[in-house]
Design a protein around this motif. Structure first.
Motif, mmCIF file in Angstrom:
data_model
loop_
_atom_site.group_PDB
_atom_site.id
_atom_site.type_symbol
_atom_site.label_atom_id
_atom_site.label_comp_id
_atom_site.label_asym_id
_atom_site.label_seq_id
_atom_site.Cartn_x
_atom_site.Cartn_y
_atom_site.Cartn_z
ATOM 1 N N ALA A 65 0.629 -1.217 -0.028
ATOM 2 C CA ALA A 65 -0.136 0.081 0.046
ATOM 3 C C ALA A 65 0.698 1.125 0.023
ATOM 4 C CB ALA A 65 -0.985 -0.026 1.363
ATOM 5 N N MET A 66 1.927 1.336 0.802
ATOM 6 C CA MET A 66 2.840 2.554 0.925
ATOM 7 C C MET A 66 3.498 2.636 -0.321
ATOM 8 S SD MET A 66 3.936 1.512 4.844
ATOM 9 C CE MET A 66 5.257 2.931 5.027
ATOM 10 N N LEU A 67 4.113 1.678 -1.161
ATOM 11 C CA LEU A 67 4.836 1.927 -2.283
ATOM 12 C C LEU A 67 3.858 2.397 -3.011
ATOM 13 C CD1 LEU A 67 7.102 -1.245 -2.677
ATOM 14 C CD2 LEU A 67 7.685 0.988 -1.600
ATOM 15 N N GLY A 68 2.787 1.889 -3.376
ATOM 16 C CA GLY A 68 1.671 2.501 -4.445
ATOM 17 C C GLY A 68 1.337 3.819 -4.146
ATOM 18 N N ALA A 69 1.027 3.835 -2.892
ATOM 19 C CA ALA A 69 0.542 5.277 -2.520
ATOM 20 C C ALA A 69 1.547 6.539 -2.805
ATOM 21 C CB ALA A 69 -0.160 5.429 -1.308
ATOM 22 N N LEU A 70 2.735 6.332 -2.436
ATOM 23 C CA LEU A 70 3.639 7.224 -2.541
ATOM 24 C C LEU A 70 3.889 7.945 -3.968
ATOM 25 C CD1 LEU A 70 5.811 8.947 -1.232
ATOM 26 C CD2 LEU A 70 7.451 6.920 -1.330
ATOM 27 N N VAL A 71 3.895 6.738 -4.994
ATOM 28 C CA VAL A 71 3.810 7.173 -6.372
ATOM 29 C C VAL A 71 2.840 8.080 -6.861
ATOM 30 C CG1 VAL A 71 3.898 6.192 -8.776
ATOM 31 C CG2 VAL A 71 5.197 5.131 -7.136
ATOM 32 N N GLN A 72 1.546 7.807 -6.073
ATOM 33 C CA GLN A 72 0.472 8.768 -6.372
ATOM 34 C C GLN A 72 0.677 9.962 -5.715
ATOM 35 O OE1 GLN A 72 -2.311 7.789 -8.047
ATOM 36 N NE2 GLN A 72 -3.613 9.707 -7.592
ATOM 37 N N PRO A 284 -15.663 6.728 7.382
ATOM 38 C CA PRO A 284 -14.630 5.760 7.768
ATOM 39 C C PRO A 284 -13.070 6.046 7.885
ATOM 40 C CG PRO A 284 -16.224 5.113 6.377
ATOM 41 C CD PRO A 284 -16.427 6.372 6.416
ATOM 42 N N THR A 285 -12.608 6.750 6.866
ATOM 43 C CA THR A 285 -11.357 7.096 6.870
ATOM 44 C C THR A 285 -10.968 8.111 8.220
ATOM 45 O OG1 THR A 285 -11.198 7.359 4.406
ATOM 46 C CG2 THR A 285 -9.487 8.572 5.711
ATOM 47 N N SER A 286 -11.826 8.547 8.721
ATOM 48 C CA SER A 286 -11.481 9.579 10.051
ATOM 49 C C SER A 286 -11.454 8.380 11.207
ATOM 50 C CB SER A 286 -12.692 10.254 10.339
ATOM 51 O OG SER A 286 -12.975 11.439 9.381
ATOM 52 N N LEU A 287 -12.391 7.175 11.201
ATOM 53 C CA LEU A 287 -12.454 6.445 12.141
ATOM 54 C C LEU A 287 -11.082 5.612 11.963
ATOM 55 C CD1 LEU A 287 -15.927 5.108 11.987
ATOM 56 C CD2 LEU A 287 -15.208 6.709 13.488
ATOM 57 N N PHE A 288 -10.447 5.279 11.241
ATOM 58 C CA PHE A 288 -9.361 4.395 10.785
ATOM 59 C C PHE A 288 -8.217 5.282 11.401
ATOM 60 C CE2 PHE A 288 -11.512 1.488 7.901
ATOM 61 C CZ PHE A 288 -10.946 0.453 8.629
ATOM 62 N N LEU A 327 0.214 1.780 11.737
ATOM 63 C CA LEU A 327 0.188 1.747 10.420
ATOM 64 C C LEU A 327 -0.805 1.025 9.673
ATOM 65 C CD1 LEU A 327 4.307 1.074 10.045
ATOM 66 C CD2 LEU A 327 2.981 3.208 9.778
ATOM 67 N N GLY A 328 -1.147 -0.290 10.013
ATOM 68 C CA GLY A 328 -2.258 -0.784 9.405
ATOM 69 C C GLY A 328 -3.487 0.072 9.322
ATOM 70 N N SER A 329 -4.082 0.387 10.456
ATOM 71 C CA SER A 329 -5.174 1.314 10.489
ATOM 72 C C SER A 329 -5.200 2.585 9.401
ATOM 73 C CB SER A 329 -5.315 1.967 11.759
ATOM 74 O OG SER A 329 -5.596 0.644 12.914
ATOM 75 N N VAL A 330 -4.064 2.966 9.539
ATOM 76 C CA VAL A 330 -4.119 4.321 8.615
ATOM 77 C C VAL A 330 -4.159 3.836 6.951
ATOM 78 C CG1 VAL A 330 -2.836 6.462 8.025
ATOM 79 C CG2 VAL A 330 -2.967 5.807 10.381
ATOM 80 N N VAL A 331 -3.313 2.785 6.789
ATOM 81 C CA VAL A 331 -3.250 2.268 5.592
ATOM 82 C C VAL A 331 -4.636 1.946 4.828
ATOM 83 C CG1 VAL A 331 -2.487 0.339 4.322
ATOM 84 C CG2 VAL A 331 -0.943 1.630 5.352
ATOM 85 N N HIS A 332 -5.421 1.149 6.054
ATOM 86 C CA HIS A 332 -6.685 0.527 5.581
ATOM 87 C C HIS A 332 -7.811 1.880 5.218
ATOM 88 C CE1 HIS A 332 -5.283 -3.200 6.422
ATOM 89 N NE2 HIS A 332 -6.303 -3.817 5.941
ATOM 90 N N GLY A 333 -7.378 2.960 6.056
ATOM 91 C CA GLY A 333 -8.256 4.092 6.073
ATOM 92 C C GLY A 333 -8.173 4.885 4.828
ATOM 93 N N MET A 334 -6.765 5.118 4.374
ATOM 94 C CA MET A 334 -6.827 5.752 3.401
ATOM 95 C C MET A 334 -6.913 5.126 1.862
ATOM 96 S SD MET A 334 -5.706 8.506 4.265
ATOM 97 C CE MET A 334 -5.549 9.234 2.764
ATOM 98 N N LEU A 335 -7.112 3.903 1.872
ATOM 99 C CA LEU A 335 -7.505 3.198 0.653
ATOM 100 C C LEU A 335 -9.189 3.608 0.695
ATOM 101 C CD1 LEU A 335 -6.301 -0.496 1.177
ATOM 102 C CD2 LEU A 335 -5.750 0.995 -0.492
ATOM 103 N N TYR A 336 -9.917 3.928 1.644
ATOM 104 C CA TYR A 336 -11.149 4.223 1.315
ATOM 105 C C TYR A 336 -11.252 5.685 1.063
ATOM 106 C CZ TYR A 336 -13.149 0.010 3.257
ATOM 107 O OH TYR A 336 -13.173 -1.141 3.699
ATOM 108 N N LYS A 337 -10.254 6.382 1.010
ATOM 109 C CA LYS A 337 -10.153 7.563 0.485
ATOM 110 C C LYS A 337 -9.722 7.739 -0.975
ATOM 111 C CE LYS A 337 -11.546 10.751 2.204
ATOM 112 N NZ LYS A 337 -12.911 11.320 2.185
ATOM 113 N N ILE A 338 -8.370 6.993 -1.299
ATOM 114 C CA ILE A 338 -7.517 7.131 -2.469
ATOM 115 C C ILE A 338 -8.329 6.176 -3.538
ATOM 116 C CG2 ILE A 338 -5.406 6.323 -3.628
ATOM 117 C CD1 ILE A 338 -4.175 7.107 -0.799
#
Length: 450
Positions: A65-72, A284-288, A327-338
């Protein structure tokens, strides 16, 4: 701070998408493994099963998730595009996925060939990724958006930490394959990986993403300027003290205390900004984000427990709080935004409007889903609730409660299936939207005045 994102610089969907889809897949594998394993698998970090589960999390879930999001993020927030993005992303994704599976195989069956294969695959993955991003950062250093420094400074530190983490990890894998052990490098591998690569990247992303997506106040300039510089310096000091012999242990513990304090300042500021956000409801992103930041905050007393307590479970609980909770919570939360944004953006980009026929666009826009329709809030909230229960079960299992160990695997499986369902439904809506646009008749162009 760069408050606006240049979405015209968004990479092709095929660049980050495979990395994001790795998250539920590796989560499912980790859940199946801990379900199959002994309920006490989380009680110690030294067993083969625990090491395999740890790397399914750190490489398969978080790393992907972090490698893919960083490119974006580098492309849209800093004007640092990766080129050729599709080729590099596809190569890194394949190497990372196969390398992670090989490493997990090595830990489960204590297999030297698997360790050698993992070392080669992961070394190639990280060399390619770090080399390509370093080249992009250098080539576009003069075109970086004004105000993007708050992101680039922690990102550069995170990438340096990733390089050191990968170098130590590859060396340890080769050493294991040769029948030796580099156990004295293990703490450096963990520290640079979690507090360097993961912590600095999460910090840098929070400076950008919380004000934009959660409508929070901007972080104080003094914090964004100095904290991303202080933390790498403290990590270097810790590494030097850890490698030195004959020095008082108190010196290293003082540096650790300063690291805990530095991250606590950022976490406290982020929580205060998030609590006072202008967005009225907690999506949901806020909760994560809340779950992740509170988990990271709980690492401070866990560190005191580790350093001054007598419990052997302290370091395992600390690891769960950092990896699964923070780290896991934030990664999952940002998936629901990105994730839904990328699908919405690429569906919009698929609309081709002739200049002489604006009615064409109106017909297309009627069949395109709104961004919120790709992943509705209710299914995402259900995923967060299950993830929270899973996190609690992992913490209790790491603390030595066997009943929680029985629940940890099934709850992770359920959370991963819910995430896979939500992402899969979003992709299905995206494909349906493209198909609906392709099937629409083109309205006649308005008559041109003579």
């Amino acid at each position: 701070m760069q408050r606006a994102l240049d979405f015209d610089k968004t990479p092709a969907l095929s660049v980050p998408l495979p990395f994001f889809l790795n998250v539920p897949v590796f989560g499912l594998l980790a859940g199946l493994l801990i379900t199959w394993a002994d309920p006490q698998a989380l009680a110690s970090r030294w067993g083969g099963t625990a090491l395999a589960i740890t790397h399914l999390w750190t490489l398969g879930i978080l790393g992907s998730a972090m490698l893919g999001a960083l490119v974006q993020i580098l492309a849209v927030a800093c004007n640092v595009p990766l080129r050729p993005a599709r080729l590099i992303a596809a190569s890194v994704h394949i190497l990372l996925t196969l390398g992670t599976l090989a490493l997990v195989t090595g830990f489960l069956w204590w297999s030297p060939p698997a360790w050698f294969a993992a070392a080669v695959l992961l070394a190639c993955a990280f060399m390619l990724y770090l080399g390509a991003l370093s080249l992009a950062l250098w080539q576009h250093r003069k075109q970086v958006y004004k105000g993007a420094r708050e992101i680039l400074v922690p990102v550069r530190g995170a990438l340096t930490a990733l390089g050191l983490t990968a170098l130590i990890g590859v060396a340890m894998a080769v050493s294991l394959g040769m029948g030796n052990s580099l156990a004295h490098w293990l703490n450096s591998h963990i520290l640079w990986g979690l507090l360097g690569w993961g912590g600095l990247l999460l910090m840098g992303m929070s400076f950008q993403l919380l004000p934009i997506f959660q409508l929070t106040e901007i972080f104080p300039k003094s914090l964004t300027r100095w904290l991303p510089l202080l933390i790498p310096g403290l990590l270097l000091a810790w590494s030097a003290l850890d490698a030195s012999s004959g020095l008082p242990r108190l010196m290293r513990e003082t540096v650790e205390l300063l690291l805990v304090g530095a991250y606590t300042i950022w976490i406290g500021t982020a929580l205060q900004r998030l609590w006072q956000r202008k967005r009225p409801t907690a999506e949901p992103t806020s909760l994560f984000w809340f779950t992740g930041l509170l988990s990271l905050l709980a690492c401070a007393p866990a560190w005191v427990w580790l350093r001054h307590g007598q419990s052997p479970q302290a370091e395992t609980v600390l690891g769960v709080l950092l990896i699964v909770g923070g780290l896991g919570s934030v990664v999952h939360g940002m998936l629901y935004k990105i994730f839904p944004f990328l699908l919405w953006k690429h569906a919009q980009d698929a609309v081709v409007v002739p200049a002489h026929n604006p009615a064409h666009a109106k017909v297309y826009l009627k069949v395109l889903p709104k961004m919120a329709a790709y992943i509705p809030e209710r299914p995402a909230q259900w995923h967060w609730a299950v993830y929270l229960l899973m996190l609690l079960s992992w913490i209790l299992a790491a603390a030595g409660w066997p009943v929680a160990g029985l629940l940890a695997g099934p709850l992770l499986i359920l959370a991963s299936l819910l995430l896979a369902w939500n992402l899969g439904r979003a992709l299905w809506r995206f494909r349906q939207a493209l198909a609906a646009m392709a099937a629409l008749p083109v309205p006649p162009a308005p008559a041109q005045p003579r």
